[in-house]
Motif scaffolding. Sequence first.
Motif, PDB file in Angstrom:
ATOM      1  N   ARG A  71     -17.565 -14.627  12.840  1.00  0.00           N
ATOM      2  CA  ARG A  71     -16.818 -16.425  12.815  1.00  0.00           C
ATOM      3  C   ARG A  71     -18.018 -16.989  12.180  1.00  0.00           C
ATOM      4  O   ARG A  71     -18.134 -17.219  11.091  1.00  0.00           O
ATOM      5  N   HIS A  72     -18.967 -16.760  12.093  1.00  0.00           N
ATOM      6  CA  HIS A  72     -20.586 -17.564  11.876  1.00  0.00           C
ATOM      7  C   HIS A  72     -20.664 -17.114  10.304  1.00  0.00           C
ATOM      8  O   HIS A  72     -20.934 -18.020   9.532  1.00  0.00           O
ATOM      9  N   GLY A  73     -20.174 -15.854   9.813  1.00  0.00           N
ATOM     10  CA  GLY A  73     -20.246 -15.158   8.640  1.00  0.00           C
ATOM     11  C   GLY A  73     -19.168 -15.481   8.013  1.00  0.00           C
ATOM     12  O   GLY A  73     -19.444 -15.072   6.679  1.00  0.00           O
ATOM     13  N   PHE A  74     -18.461 -16.123   8.160  1.00  0.00           N
ATOM     14  CA  PHE A  74     -17.229 -16.274   6.859  1.00  0.00           C
ATOM     15  C   PHE A  74     -17.544 -16.879   5.703  1.00  0.00           C
ATOM     16  O   PHE A  74     -16.755 -16.611   4.885  1.00  0.00           O
ATOM     17  N   GLY A  75     -18.308 -18.049   5.829  1.00  0.00           N
ATOM     18  CA  GLY A  75     -18.604 -18.551   4.743  1.00  0.00           C
ATOM     19  C   GLY A  75     -19.072 -17.518   3.102  1.00  0.00           C
ATOM     20  O   GLY A  75     -18.953 -17.631   2.167  1.00  0.00           O
ATOM     21  N   LEU A  76     -19.567 -16.867   3.801  1.00  0.00           N
ATOM     22  CA  LEU A  76     -20.032 -15.308   2.650  1.00  0.00           C
ATOM     23  C   LEU A  76     -19.117 -14.606   2.072  1.00  0.00           C
ATOM     24  O   LEU A  76     -18.918 -13.646   0.862  1.00  0.00           O
ATOM     25  N   TRP A  77     -17.369 -14.956   2.438  1.00  0.00           N
ATOM     26  CA  TRP A  77     -16.576 -14.484   1.755  1.00  0.00           C
ATOM     27  C   TRP A  77     -15.863 -15.186   1.300  1.00  0.00           C
ATOM     28  O   TRP A  77     -14.853 -14.603   0.354  1.00  0.00           O
ATOM     29  N   LEU A  78     -16.749 -16.591   1.009  1.00  0.00           N
ATOM     30  CA  LEU A  78     -15.440 -17.386   0.370  1.00  0.00           C
ATOM     31  C   LEU A  78     -15.639 -16.751  -0.936  1.00  0.00           C
ATOM     32  O   LEU A  78     -14.745 -16.649  -1.772  1.00  0.00           O
ATOM     33  N   GLN A  79     -16.590 -16.945  -1.835  1.00  0.00           N
ATOM     34  CA  GLN A  79     -16.943 -16.628  -3.595  1.00  0.00           C
ATOM     35  C   GLN A  79     -15.914 -14.680  -3.686  1.00  0.00           C
ATOM     36  O   GLN A  79     -15.227 -14.652  -4.030  1.00  0.00           O
ATOM     37  N   PRO A  80     -15.844 -14.248  -2.843  1.00  0.00           N
ATOM     38  CA  PRO A  80     -15.410 -12.777  -3.595  1.00  0.00           C
ATOM     39  C   PRO A  80     -14.089 -12.282  -2.643  1.00  0.00           C
ATOM     40  O   PRO A  80     -13.489 -12.048  -4.298  1.00  0.00           O
ATOM     41  N   ILE A  81     -13.405 -13.270  -2.358  1.00  0.00           N
ATOM     42  CA  ILE A  81     -12.315 -13.197  -1.773  1.00  0.00           C
ATOM     43  C   ILE A  81     -11.157 -14.049  -2.994  1.00  0.00           C
ATOM     44  O   ILE A  81     -10.569 -13.790  -3.394  1.00  0.00           O
ATOM     45  N   THR A  82     -12.105 -15.623  -3.147  1.00  0.00           N
ATOM     46  CA  THR A  82     -11.307 -16.618  -3.916  1.00  0.00           C
ATOM     47  C   THR A  82     -11.633 -15.549  -5.773  1.00  0.00           C
ATOM     48  O   THR A  82     -10.695 -15.851  -6.606  1.00  0.00           O
ATOM     49  N   GLN A  83     -12.997 -15.154  -5.871  1.00  0.00           N
ATOM     50  CA  GLN A  83     -12.447 -14.495  -6.983  1.00  0.00           C
ATOM     51  C   GLN A  83     -11.845 -12.993  -7.287  1.00  0.00           C
ATOM     52  O   GLN A  83     -10.806 -13.335  -8.740  1.00  0.00           O
ATOM     53  N   ALA A  84     -11.888 -12.427  -6.299  1.00  0.00           N
ATOM     54  CA  ALA A  84     -11.030 -11.287  -6.278  1.00  0.00           C
ATOM     55  C   ALA A  84      -9.050 -11.766  -6.644  1.00  0.00           C
ATOM     56  O   ALA A  84      -8.380 -10.727  -6.825  1.00  0.00           O
ATOM     57  N   HIS A 115     -19.690 -24.295   3.491  1.00  0.00           N
ATOM     58  CA  HIS A 115     -19.827 -24.850   1.852  1.00  0.00           C
ATOM     59  C   HIS A 115     -21.175 -24.607   1.978  1.00  0.00           C
ATOM     60  O   HIS A 115     -21.614 -24.191   0.886  1.00  0.00           O
ATOM     61  N   MET A 116     -22.196 -23.811   2.884  1.00  0.00           N
ATOM     62  CA  MET A 116     -23.846 -23.885   1.982  1.00  0.00           C
ATOM     63  C   MET A 116     -23.605 -23.037   0.881  1.00  0.00           C
ATOM     64  O   MET A 116     -24.907 -23.023   0.801  1.00  0.00           O
ATOM     65  N   PRO A 117     -23.315 -22.146   1.730  1.00  0.00           N
ATOM     66  CA  PRO A 117     -23.834 -20.456   0.960  1.00  0.00           C
ATOM     67  C   PRO A 117     -23.032 -21.285  -1.015  1.00  0.00           C
ATOM     68  O   PRO A 117     -24.182 -20.668  -1.704  1.00  0.00           O
ATOM     69  N   SER A 118     -22.023 -21.481  -1.020  1.00  0.00           N
ATOM     70  CA  SER A 118     -21.267 -21.626  -2.062  1.00  0.00           C
ATOM     71  C   SER A 118     -22.227 -23.082  -3.154  1.00  0.00           C
ATOM     72  O   SER A 118     -22.088 -22.878  -4.021  1.00  0.00           O
ATOM     73  N   TYR A 119     -22.961 -23.633  -1.655  1.00  0.00           N
ATOM     74  CA  TYR A 119     -23.535 -24.652  -2.233  1.00  0.00           C
ATOM     75  C   TYR A 119     -24.615 -24.513  -2.966  1.00  0.00           C
ATOM     76  O   TYR A 119     -25.331 -24.782  -4.241  1.00  0.00           O
ATOM     77  N   LEU A 120     -25.695 -23.858  -2.109  1.00  0.00           N
ATOM     78  CA  LEU A 120     -27.318 -23.217  -3.384  1.00  0.00           C
ATOM     79  C   LEU A 120     -26.260 -22.540  -4.160  1.00  0.00           C
ATOM     80  O   LEU A 120     -27.632 -22.307  -4.926  1.00  0.00           O
ATOM     81  N   LYS A 121     -25.223 -21.237  -3.962  1.00  0.00           N
ATOM     82  CA  LYS A 121     -25.137 -20.174  -5.522  1.00  0.00           C
ATOM     83  C   LYS A 121     -25.261 -21.900  -6.427  1.00  0.00           C
ATOM     84  O   LYS A 121     -25.581 -21.038  -7.605  1.00  0.00           O
TER      85      LYS A 121
END
Length: 411
Positions: A31-44, A241-247
């Motif tokens: 569950r804690h890793g779901f933020g890693l999928w935000l950009q791959p899924i939204t972009q795909a 959201h922090m992974p995307s905030y950092l990117k």
Amino acid sequence: MTTATPGAPRLSATQVLLCGAMIVTLSMGIRHGFGLWLQPITQAQGWTRETFAFALAVQNLAWGVFGIFAGMAADRFGAFRVLLVCAGLYALGLAGMALSTSTLSFALTTGVLIGAAQAGTTYAVIYGVIGRNIPAERRSWAMGVAAAAGSFGQFLMVPVEGWLIQGLGWQNALLVLAVAVLLIAPLAMGLREPGFSGSAPVKREQTIAQALREAFQYRSFQLLMAGYFVCGFQVVFIGVHMPSYLKDNGLSPQVASYALALIGLFNVIGTYAAGVLGQRMAKRHILAFIYLARAVAIALFLWAPLTPMSVYVFSSVMGLLWLSTIPPTNATVAQIFGVAHLSMLGGFVFFSHQIGSFLGVWLGGLLYDQTGSYDIVWYIAIALGVFAAIVNLPVREAPIVRAPQRVGAPA
């Protein structure tokens, strides 16, 4: 306070903690890793961040809603059956998350299915087993061990999830996790409590209705729920959201993966320490400190220049405070009301947490899409931290005194 059935043998503390910790490690780690999928899924898929955030917001809300019923079922029929059903739901939800092609199916699988699965494979159900099988003088410590396991799961699983995404692609990575989460089923065998093996209802001092009426009329229960709302808002907003905030601010995806892993690593220390301190200090003071320290840490993070080192320092500090609210909050509920309905009452407190989670993750996506920035949500998180610190201070931790006439029929 009662065990599952009067005179029923208890499971060994080692067995409960080992199996419970491994289940929480797996469930919470994924569950804690779901933020890693935000950009791959939204972009795909060509979706907005709000679409992804809304699905995870639904997940957190579903987790809270189903957590109440999962807790009731675990208190009545035992954790084993609940864990079996929810392990299957978790696998189906992860597969659906990988294969969804519409926003509706994504919200139903990623949101509703996984949320329901998490309700029956995480803290409320596991803590019910701990409460029934581990004596009160060691209960806060044991809850700290289980919470630390969830933190270790984050430290262990988030980098693994990042490697899976890079090596297999985001869809195949989710399918691998769907298979891995089924390991919860054999682990649940270790939490099969003897007192729940029969078909007769478990005898209790209160009915469900009496227990709920008593809790919701009790001021300290209301205050614990208010504080837990803030916990959910802060940790889920940051985790997703922090992974995307950092990117967005020019840092590499590896920085985000390491940041989330550091949160998990230091949370092992923080949650265990909170559990140990809960045996020696007033739990309300521990909770007030945690929430105030979170507010200060977020404020300093926003004030300091954003570099990989500042991210790692912030993540380490937040890790110490991340899930450290869980042991003192649940131990306080057990101390006040006893353990007969602990999973259910813990489910209601956690529902408040998940309403906060819903708002934290959804507002993060919504306000980012509207303003192009996460600043407003960061400021809200700071203000809520101060609020939560204040409302936890008046909590009364002494066991509630029940009049003889409150004794009810079996529930």
